[in-house]
Write an enzyme that holds these catalytic residues in place. Structure first.
Site, PDB file in Angstrom:
ATOM      1  N   THR A  58     -24.210 -20.128  41.397  1.00 27.59           N
ATOM      2  CA  THR A  58     -25.539 -20.417  41.896  1.00 27.59           C
ATOM      3  C   THR A  58     -25.556 -20.749  43.375  1.00 27.59           C
ATOM      4  OG1 THR A  58     -26.209 -21.245  39.738  1.00 27.59           O
ATOM      5  CG2 THR A  58     -27.383 -22.154  41.577  1.00 27.59           C
ATOM      6  N   ASP A  74     -31.753 -20.178  43.590  1.00 27.07           N
ATOM      7  CA  ASP A  74     -31.911 -18.784  43.198  1.00 27.07           C
ATOM      8  C   ASP A  74     -32.180 -18.748  41.688  1.00 27.07           C
ATOM      9  OD1 ASP A  74     -29.118 -19.517  42.609  1.00 27.07           O
ATOM     10  OD2 ASP A  74     -28.941 -17.426  42.002  1.00 27.07           O
ATOM     11  N   ARG A  76     -30.460 -16.434  39.289  1.00 27.11           N
ATOM     12  CA  ARG A  76     -29.518 -15.594  38.534  1.00 27.11           C
ATOM     13  C   ARG A  76     -28.635 -16.461  37.640  1.00 27.11           C
ATOM     14  NH1 ARG A  76     -25.855 -11.145  41.507  1.00 27.11           N
ATOM     15  NH2 ARG A  76     -27.857 -10.047  41.349  1.00 27.11           N
ATOM     16  N   LYS A  90     -33.823 -23.012  37.568  1.00 32.97           N
ATOM     17  CA  LYS A  90     -32.733 -23.948  37.849  1.00 32.97           C
ATOM     18  C   LYS A  90     -33.204 -25.267  38.449  1.00 32.97           C
ATOM     19  CE  LYS A  90     -29.616 -20.075  38.700  1.00 32.97           C
ATOM     20  NZ  LYS A  90     -28.620 -19.468  39.600  1.00 32.97           N
ATOM     21  N   GLY A 104     -23.598 -24.693  37.570  1.00 32.77           N
ATOM     22  CA  GLY A 104     -22.504 -24.900  36.621  1.00 32.77           C
ATOM     23  C   GLY A 104     -22.799 -24.176  35.324  1.00 32.77           C
ATOM     24  N   SER A 186     -21.859 -21.738  44.122  1.00 39.31           N
ATOM     25  CA  SER A 186     -20.922 -20.764  44.686  1.00 39.31           C
ATOM     26  C   SER A 186     -21.404 -20.195  46.014  1.00 39.31           C
ATOM     27  CB  SER A 186     -20.707 -19.619  43.685  1.00 39.31           C
ATOM     28  OG  SER A 186     -21.945 -19.025  43.342  1.00 39.31           O
ATOM     29  N   ASP A 223     -23.272 -13.957  48.190  1.00 36.10           N
ATOM     30  CA  ASP A 223     -22.511 -14.454  47.044  1.00 36.10           C
ATOM     31  C   ASP A 223     -22.865 -13.611  45.828  1.00 36.10           C
ATOM     32  OD1 ASP A 223     -21.042 -16.162  45.262  1.00 36.10           O
ATOM     33  OD2 ASP A 223     -22.957 -17.062  44.696  1.00 36.10           O
ATOM     34  N   SER A 226     -24.938 -15.291  42.964  1.00 38.04           N
ATOM     35  CA  SER A 226     -26.326 -15.685  43.209  1.00 38.04           C
ATOM     36  C   SER A 226     -27.172 -14.431  43.391  1.00 38.04           C
ATOM     37  CB  SER A 226     -26.431 -16.566  44.465  1.00 38.04           C
ATOM     38  OG  SER A 226     -25.563 -17.669  44.369  1.00 38.04           O
TER      39      SER A 226
END
Length: 274
Positions: A58, A74, A76, A90, A104, A186, A223, A226
């Site tokens: 994330t 984000d 995803r 999220k 996580g 991430s 990333d 994400s």
């Protein structure tokens, strides 16, 4: 050699092993041999792979501005290398003016935040006062520290209370930070680069929203974990909250497939059953 011969004669059923060993061997030796037997059983026939939990690999971020705090994430969610959900929410509700972004394992972030939200609502009903951000922070970090990182929830906690606007990060092991701008997940390095370049004291609301938007976009485009859209949450000092679900959309479908419409009776009915 005697142990190996004895283990080779045991049935592969772990419950049978436990009963036999408990009957004929001292407790400490029985436990040791049971562990060895289970290892041998697993090597004889490889077990089926366990299902992978859905993870939020994330980019989440938050920033303080002159009149409150802005949180962003984000959307995803992944299962290994598979995108499980393109529009995962999220940013989780803790109380009316306290919200929390989670990174996580999806189940951990959702259940930890829901648990603390329930506790704070009971606290509010008991005391007759709105909960403070530090109360949510203390409950979250104490719970995560108790499990020593095995509850995989990396959180960005932001909100407003009687003491003003607050922004914190909570790591899975229970450690915390309190900073004017934070990132987690991430894609946090890409997002932090945007914050460090564009942050200044006393940002107004629009500037803060644009900066968080740019930070989440940096995570999305740099990333692999994400992606999809940008969600924002604005929490103001006066207690008002604005949720911007899909503030930016990068994975919207460019067309919809049209299916041919067939009139009733086009397909012959061969047989009817009731």
């Amino acid at each position: 050699r005697q142990q190996q011969w004895f283990l080779s004669k045991l049935p592969t059923n772990k419950l049978s092993n436990l009963i036999l060993l408990a009957l004929f061997l001292p407790p400490t030796k029985a436990v040791f041999l049971l562990i060895t037997s289970n290892a041998m059983n697993s090597s004889r026939a490889p077990a089926a792979p366990c299902p992978k939990p859905s993870k939020l690999v994330t980019t989440i971020a938050g920033i303080l501005f002159k009149g409150g705090v802005v949180l962003g994430a984000d959307t995803r969610s992944t299962e290994g290398s598979i995108v499980a959900d393109k529009n995962c929410k999220k940013i989780h509700h803790i109380s009316k003016t306290i919200w929390c972004c989670g990174a996580g394992t999806a189940a951990d972030t959702e259940n930890v935040t829901a648990m603390v939200a329930s506790q704070l609502e009971l606290h509010r009903m008991s005391t007759g006062r709105e909960p403070r951000v530090v109360t949510a922070l203390t409950r979250l970090k104490n719970y995560l520290f108790r499990y020593q990182g095995y509850v995989s929830a990396a959180l960005v906690l932001g909100g407003v209370d009687s003491q003003g606007a607050h922004l914190h990060t909570v790591f899975p092991h229970g450690s915390t930070d309190s900073l004017p701008f934070v990132t987690m997940g991430s894609g946090s390095l890409a997002a932090m680069a945007v914050f460090e370049k564009g942050y200044k004291d006393d940002l107004d609301e629009k500037e803060a929203m644009d900066l968080v938007d740019q930070a989440i976009q940096a995570g999305i485009f740099n990333d692999m974990g994400s992606g999809s859209n940008v969600d924002l949450m604005v929490i103001r000092d006066d207690g008002s909250v604005s949720e911007h679900r899909g503030y930016q959309k990068f994975s919207a479908k460019k067309f919809t497939k049209e299916y041919a419409k067939f009139p009733r009776g086009t397909t012959d009915i061969v047989k009817e059953t009731r």
